[in-house]
Structures are given as C-alpha cells and as structure tokens.
Motif scaffolding. Sequence first.
Motif, short mmCIF file in Angstrom:
data_model
loop_
_atom_site.label_atom_id
_atom_site.label_comp_id
_atom_site.label_asym_id
_atom_site.label_seq_id
_atom_site.Cartn_x
_atom_site.Cartn_y
_atom_site.Cartn_z
N GLN A 155 -1.94 0.46 3.65
CA GLN A 155 -2.47 1.71 3.13
C GLN A 155 -1.66 2.22 1.94
OE1 GLN A 155 -2.05 5.12 5.72
NE2 GLN A 155 -4.00 5.99 5.07
N LEU A 156 -2.36 2.64 0.90
CA LEU A 156 -1.75 3.28 -0.26
C LEU A 156 -2.16 4.75 -0.26
CD1 LEU A 156 -2.39 0.51 -2.94
CD2 LEU A 156 -0.19 1.10 -1.93
N ILE A 157 -1.24 5.60 0.14
CA ILE A 157 -1.52 7.03 0.21
C ILE A 157 -1.13 7.68 -1.12
CG2 ILE A 157 -1.00 9.18 1.44
CD1 ILE A 157 -0.33 7.49 3.89
N LYS A 158 -1.93 8.58 -1.60
CA LYS A 158 -1.69 9.24 -2.88
C LYS A 158 -0.33 9.95 -2.87
CE LYS A 158 -4.00 12.30 -6.19
NZ LYS A 158 -5.15 13.23 -6.40
N PHE A 159 0.44 9.77 -3.94
CA PHE A 159 1.78 10.36 -4.10
C PHE A 159 2.75 9.89 -3.02
CE2 PHE A 159 -1.14 13.83 -5.64
CZ PHE A 159 -0.97 13.56 -7.00
N ASN B 67 4.41 6.07 -0.96
CA ASN B 67 4.58 4.62 -1.03
C ASN B 67 3.77 3.93 0.08
OD1 ASN B 67 6.50 4.45 -3.26
ND2 ASN B 67 7.90 5.52 -1.87
N PRO B 68 3.51 2.62 -0.06
CA PRO B 68 2.64 1.91 0.89
C PRO B 68 3.11 1.95 2.34
CG PRO B 68 3.06 0.57 -1.06
CD PRO B 68 3.97 1.75 -1.15
N SER B 69 2.13 1.82 3.22
CA SER B 69 2.39 1.71 4.67
C SER B 69 1.71 0.45 5.19
CB SER B 69 1.84 2.92 5.42
OG SER B 69 2.46 4.11 4.98
N VAL B 70 2.33 -0.18 6.20
CA VAL B 70 1.73 -1.35 6.86
C VAL B 70 1.49 -1.01 8.32
CG1 VAL B 70 2.14 -3.72 7.62
CG2 VAL B 70 2.77 -3.05 5.29
N TYR B 71 0.29 -1.34 8.80
CA TYR B 71 -0.10 -1.08 10.19
C TYR B 71 -0.27 -2.42 10.91
CZ TYR B 71 -1.57 3.54 8.39
OH TYR B 71 -1.62 4.77 7.80
N SER C 269 8.57 -0.38 -0.72
CA SER C 269 8.53 -0.64 -2.16
C SER C 269 7.80 -1.94 -2.44
CB SER C 269 9.95 -0.72 -2.72
OG SER C 269 10.66 -1.78 -2.10
N LYS C 270 7.80 -2.82 -1.44
CA LYS C 270 7.16 -4.13 -1.59
C LYS C 270 6.50 -4.50 -0.27
CE LYS C 270 9.68 -7.26 -3.64
NZ LYS C 270 10.72 -8.29 -3.87
N GLU D 239 9.68 -4.49 1.97
CA GLU D 239 11.00 -3.93 1.70
C GLU D 239 10.91 -2.41 1.65
OE1 GLU D 239 12.87 -5.49 -1.79
OE2 GLU D 239 12.90 -7.56 -1.04
N VAL D 240 12.03 -1.75 1.98
CA VAL D 240 12.06 -0.29 2.00
C VAL D 240 12.30 0.25 0.59
CG1 VAL D 240 13.05 1.76 3.11
CG2 VAL D 240 13.07 -0.44 4.31
N PHE D 241 11.64 1.34 0.27
CA PHE D 241 11.76 1.99 -1.04
C PHE D 241 13.08 2.77 -1.13
CE2 PHE D 241 11.09 5.79 -3.69
CZ PHE D 241 10.77 5.19 -4.90
N THR D 242 13.74 2.71 -2.28
CA THR D 242 14.94 3.49 -2.54
C THR D 242 14.62 4.53 -3.61
OG1 THR D 242 16.38 1.61 -2.03
CG2 THR D 242 17.36 3.42 -3.28
N ASP D 243 14.88 5.82 -3.30
CA ASP D 243 14.52 6.87 -4.26
C ASP D 243 15.61 7.05 -5.32
OD1 ASP D 243 16.58 8.41 -3.17
OD2 ASP D 243 15.26 9.58 -1.89
N MET D 244 15.41 7.99 -6.23
CA MET D 244 16.32 8.18 -7.35
C MET D 244 17.70 8.68 -6.93
SD MET D 244 14.77 11.67 -9.07
CE MET D 244 13.14 10.95 -9.25
N ASN D 245 17.79 9.22 -5.71
CA ASN D 245 19.08 9.67 -5.19
C ASN D 245 19.83 8.56 -4.46
OD1 ASN D 245 18.80 12.40 -6.04
ND2 ASN D 245 17.44 12.78 -4.29
#
Length: 403
Positions: free
Chosen positions: A331-335, A337-341, A355-356, A373-379
Amino acid sequence: MNVKLYRILLVVLLFQTFVFGQSDKQKALETQRIQLQKEITQINSLLFSNKKKEKSVLNMVEDLNYKIRVRQNLIKTTNEQANLLTREINDNQNQISNLRDQLKQLKEDYAGMIVKSYKSKSQQSRIMFLLSSDDFKQAYKRLQYIQQYADYQKQQGEAIKEKTETLQALNITLSKQKEDKQKLIEENRKAKADLESDLKSQNTLMASIKTELKQFATQIKTKQQEIDRIDAEIKKLIREAIASSNKASGNTTNTGKFVLTPAGKALAANFVANKGKLPWPVERGVIKMRYGTQRSLIDNTVTIKSNGIRIATEKSAQVKAVFEGEVFAVQLIKFSNPSVYIKHGNYISVYTNLSKVLVKKGDKVSTGQAIGEVFTDMNGETMLRFSIYKEDQTENPELWLAK
C-alpha cells in the motif's frame, strides 16, 4: 536408620529443595537483568549514538524517557537480585552453623561407638557373648544385634562423610554468592549514577518545553492525527481485502471475517500456536512506542493511540516477515511511506514506513524472509511501525513476538 540420622537427612533434603527454588528465581531475575542491559545497549546504539543529527525536542524527550524507564527497571531488577542473594546468604550461613553442630554431634557419637567397639572387639569376646546365650533364639538375636551395630557404625560414618561434603559445598556456594552480590552492588551504583545524569537531562529538556508547551502539544496532536489517518487507511484496506477474498471464494455474506480454506485454517492455527515465539521484524531494535492508548510524555492532557508498536532500528535495516504467508497488498498511502501486508490465514502482519519494498502482491513469503527496508527520516530516525490484526481488529504485537 535411627531417628536422629533420619531427621538430619530430612533437614538436608528440605534445605536442598529450598535452595533449588531460590536458584530458579535467581536465574529468572538474571535473565531479566541481562535482557534489560542488552536493551540499554541497543537504546544507546540506536537512539543516542549519532550526535551530529539534530533531533526534534519531542523525539529527544521520547528517547530519554524510554531510556530512563528501562534503566529504572534494571535498577529494580538488580535490587531484587541483591535482596534475594542476601536472604540466600543468610539462609546458607544458618544452615552452615546447623551443619557444623550436627557434624560435631555425629563425630562425638561415632567416637563413642569406636571406643565401645574397641573394648569388645576381640573375636573371643563376641563368641563368648553368643555362647553365653540361654538358648538358640537368644543367640540368634544377639547375632542380629552385633550385625545391626556394625551396620549402624557404617551408617554413622557415611553420614559424617555426606555432612562434611554438604558443608564444603555450602561454603563454596556462600563464597560465590557474596562475590555475586558485590558485583550487583557495583553495577547498581553505576546504573544509579547514569540514571541521575539522564534525569538531569530530562529536567533540562522539560524546562525548555514548558515555555512553549502549547506549541509542542499542537505538534503532538498533529502527529497523532496523521497516525490516525494512516491507521484508518490500513483498516479500510483490510476490510476491502476481506470482502474481495470472500467474494472470490463465492461467499457474498458480509461478516467482516475471512472465509478460510482448509489450508488457510491450518496456517492460522500454526500462526496462533507460535504466539510469543515469532521472530522480530528487524534484526536489531527497541520498542519506542507500545501498543494501546497512553498519555503524552510532554503534556499528560494529550492521549496518544497506537494500533501497533514503533520499533527504532538502525539505518537501512532490513524488514523481515515474522511468519510464512502471502503478500495480499503493498500500500502507498498519501504523504506516507509504503506498507506491506502479509496474510496468515485470518491474521495479518503489517509493516509500515518502508523506504524499499522487495515483494509484490501475491508473493508467498517464508518466516524471516526480507520484504523491504525501513525508512530513515531527515533527523536520522529509523522507525518501523509494526501491527498485527485478526480480521480488521488490532492485536498487541508484543504478545506475539519473542522476548
């Protein structure tokens, strides 16, 4: 066996049973202490190692409060261990004192028997003792007495040997217990010093927050609204998937539950059988946000709801399926990152903030297989949101994952 010897052996047996019970509790506490130490190491590595990255104040408060909570649990567990060791040491010291008294009495009794036996040990005196019997029955009884007396001497000798060995073992155990207790005291002293440092940092942060409390409370509410929106999208997709799956199987009844094939039922049963034993979805991680509704650490008038758990992990961390099943949605939710079910019968594991993505809808996956892979934010924060659903109802993921 005479009454005195029987009582002594009974006391030893009861003591050993008590010690084994205490040891089991001590082992459980030690396992818990090691786990908490490991968690603090991971917290420092995953949340506090990158000094160059500027975190938001909210994230800093969350991370610091989490570390303080784990450190307090570690101190509490270590105190319980030390207190239990103190009781065990006192019990062992009392037992050693009792054993020494019993051993002294046994040796005195044994010495008395040896002297008595020496005075009448000649073969001639024994024969005369038997020949002076009035009849055969009395002679037989006297022969039995001689044999029983010899057996009793042997039993007393064995009892002295056993008691001496028990005493030696207790002394070794006592020495080790005192050494372990001293180590725990030293560890607790360091843990308390670290806790004091963390609490000072926490007070400094909270003081800076108080001046802008309204602003931070607004940020928390906005963040929660975004999470609620994502959770609503997840639930909506699951409900649509249930309806679509049931329709494909020829069942149009809108029950809100999956109609399972025999294979699906078997998979669900296997999934349930592994509750509390599922592998973590990342190799290294700490749970920053637990399941359920909780008060904000910044403003206790604000509640935060979490339909899953949030696991802080390392940059580029692989996400792995916690159990075999089928990918029924990416799933690609608006605003967001992707989710896998992944569907496991009528159970679903959801992996959010990727992120991937390495899988696609319809893929069969095995336990431990990399799915993204898990997304890493700007912080510099790498956070996986992990949820488990039964149909469209959330479950507490912590109860499903291995400790």
